[in-house]
Design a protein around this motif. Structure first.
Motif, PDB file in Angstrom:
ATOM      1  N   VAL A  98     -36.567  33.703 -14.302  1.00  0.00           N
ATOM      2  CA  VAL A  98     -37.358  32.795 -13.479  1.00  0.00           C
ATOM      3  C   VAL A  98     -37.582  31.506 -14.267  1.00  0.00           C
ATOM      4  O   VAL A  98     -38.037  31.543 -15.409  1.00  0.00           O
ATOM      5  CB  VAL A  98     -38.712  33.437 -13.096  1.00  0.00           C
ATOM      6  N   LYS A 138     -39.030  28.650 -12.517  1.00  0.00           N
ATOM      7  CA  LYS A 138     -40.173  27.955 -11.924  1.00  0.00           C
ATOM      8  C   LYS A 138     -40.770  28.842 -10.832  1.00  0.00           C
ATOM      9  O   LYS A 138     -40.050  29.502 -10.106  1.00  0.00           O
ATOM     10  CB  LYS A 138     -39.734  26.618 -11.339  1.00  0.00           C
ATOM     11  N   THR A 139     -42.106  28.841 -10.751  1.00  0.00           N
ATOM     12  CA  THR A 139     -42.804  29.582  -9.701  1.00  0.00           C
ATOM     13  C   THR A 139     -43.577  28.593  -8.836  1.00  0.00           C
ATOM     14  O   THR A 139     -43.968  27.527  -9.301  1.00  0.00           O
ATOM     15  CB  THR A 139     -43.778  30.609 -10.301  1.00  0.00           C
ATOM     16  N   THR A 197     -42.570  31.638  -3.749  1.00  0.00           N
ATOM     17  CA  THR A 197     -41.141  31.473  -4.001  1.00  0.00           C
ATOM     18  C   THR A 197     -40.907  31.166  -5.468  1.00  0.00           C
ATOM     19  O   THR A 197     -41.812  30.765  -6.189  1.00  0.00           O
ATOM     20  CB  THR A 197     -40.545  30.342  -3.130  1.00  0.00           C
ATOM     21  N   LEU A 198     -39.666  31.389  -5.907  1.00  0.00           N
ATOM     22  CA  LEU A 198     -39.307  31.188  -7.305  1.00  0.00           C
ATOM     23  C   LEU A 198     -37.972  30.475  -7.391  1.00  0.00           C
ATOM     24  O   LEU A 198     -37.172  30.548  -6.469  1.00  0.00           O
ATOM     25  CB  LEU A 198     -39.120  32.517  -8.037  1.00  0.00           C
ATOM     26  N   GLU A 199     -37.754  29.869  -8.526  1.00  0.00           N
ATOM     27  CA  GLU A 199     -36.442  29.333  -8.837  1.00  0.00           C
ATOM     28  C   GLU A 199     -35.905  30.132 -10.017  1.00  0.00           C
ATOM     29  O   GLU A 199     -36.654  30.466 -10.932  1.00  0.00           O
ATOM     30  CB  GLU A 199     -36.527  27.837  -9.159  1.00  0.00           C
ATOM     31  N   ARG A 223     -35.305  27.533  -4.035  1.00  0.00           N
ATOM     32  CA  ARG A 223     -36.451  28.444  -3.926  1.00  0.00           C
ATOM     33  C   ARG A 223     -36.013  29.733  -3.243  1.00  0.00           C
ATOM     34  O   ARG A 223     -35.411  29.703  -2.175  1.00  0.00           O
ATOM     35  CB  ARG A 223     -37.560  27.798  -3.099  1.00  0.00           C
ATOM     36  N   GLN A 225     -39.431  36.473  -3.270  1.00  0.00           N
ATOM     37  CA  GLN A 225     -39.506  37.712  -4.030  1.00  0.00           C
ATOM     38  C   GLN A 225     -39.764  38.844  -3.052  1.00  0.00           C
ATOM     39  O   GLN A 225     -40.563  38.713  -2.131  1.00  0.00           O
ATOM     40  CB  GLN A 225     -40.653  37.607  -5.034  1.00  0.00           C
ATOM     41  N   PRO A 250     -46.758  38.050  -8.134  1.00  0.00           N
ATOM     42  CA  PRO A 250     -45.627  37.125  -8.306  1.00  0.00           C
ATOM     43  C   PRO A 250     -45.022  37.213  -9.702  1.00  0.00           C
ATOM     44  O   PRO A 250     -45.710  37.504 -10.670  1.00  0.00           O
ATOM     45  CB  PRO A 250     -46.247  35.754  -8.063  1.00  0.00           C
ATOM     46  N   THR A 309     -43.351  35.727 -13.139  1.00  0.00           N
ATOM     47  CA  THR A 309     -43.794  34.637 -14.010  1.00  0.00           C
ATOM     48  C   THR A 309     -42.573  33.967 -14.640  1.00  0.00           C
ATOM     49  O   THR A 309     -41.502  34.566 -14.737  1.00  0.00           O
ATOM     50  CB  THR A 309     -44.726  35.155 -15.113  1.00  0.00           C
ATOM     51  N   GLU A 310     -42.761  32.731 -15.068  1.00  0.00           N
ATOM     52  CA  GLU A 310     -41.663  32.000 -15.691  1.00  0.00           C
ATOM     53  C   GLU A 310     -41.168  32.743 -16.931  1.00  0.00           C
ATOM     54  O   GLU A 310     -41.953  33.273 -17.703  1.00  0.00           O
ATOM     55  CB  GLU A 310     -42.105  30.574 -16.052  1.00  0.00           C
TER      56      GLU A 310
END
Length: 172
Positions: free
Chosen positions: A34, A36-37, A42-44, A54, A57, A69, A71-72
């Motif tokens: 990950v 970016k959150t 959504t996440l990148e 994006r 999850q 969620p 985490t980075e």
């Protein structure tokens, strides 16, 4: 178009289709991290150099819900049913050297955030945090209720009781 040209065109078409299918198959599942959150959940994700848009999850979102969620830096697995990484769904990817396993007892359920956690065994639920806030009516039923080793249940006794309007001492 003569037969030879048609045959060459057909071979070229089939080779291109095979490359497309191989690319889609290679992208069905991709491990990543990950990067970016976002507050919408959504996440990148970076999948070995392939950056995603994006992605959502996979989580509970019906009558029973859950908010946990990623985490980075967290390792994840991106499922891409169509083979297109930009349209994937993200699953947790497991423990790594950077994100160690938080618990090691089989048969126990454990969920943690920071230094706080909830642990369940066959007959005990443990809440562990520097502060626990209960909102709403609280009911307790059971054989005993203790606080810092002292009985505060319905059968506790007080010391230094003076009949009348006086205040009682601490529970014994």
């Amino acid at each position: 178009m003569d037969f030879t040209q048609l045959l060459l065109w057909r071979f070229e078409f089939m080779e291109n289709r095979i490359r497309q299918l191989e690319r889609s198959q290679n992208n069905l599942m991709r491990e990543g991290r990950v990067t970016k959150t976002h507050n919408d959940g959504t996440l990148e994700v970076d999948m070995q150099g392939l950056a995603s848009d994006r992605l959502h999850q996979i989580t509970r979102a019906g009558a029973l819900t859950e908010w946990a969620p990623a985490t980075e830096g967290e390792r994840v697995l991106v499922l891409n049913p169509t083979g297109e990484p930009g349209r994937g769904l993200v699953l947790p990817g497991g423990y790594t050297d950077g994100h160690k396993q938080p618990h090691d007892k089989l048969g126990e359920w454990f969920k943690g955030a920071g230094g706080s956690f909830v642990k369940m065994t066959g007959d005990v639920i443990e809440l562990n945090a520097s502060k626990i806030r209960l909102v709403g009516e609280v009911e307790a039923e059971g054989k005993s209720l203790t606080h810092n080793g002292k009985n505060v249940g319905d059968d506790h006794d007080h010391t230094k009781v003076t009949p009348g309007p006086a205040r009682t001492g601490p529970p014994s």
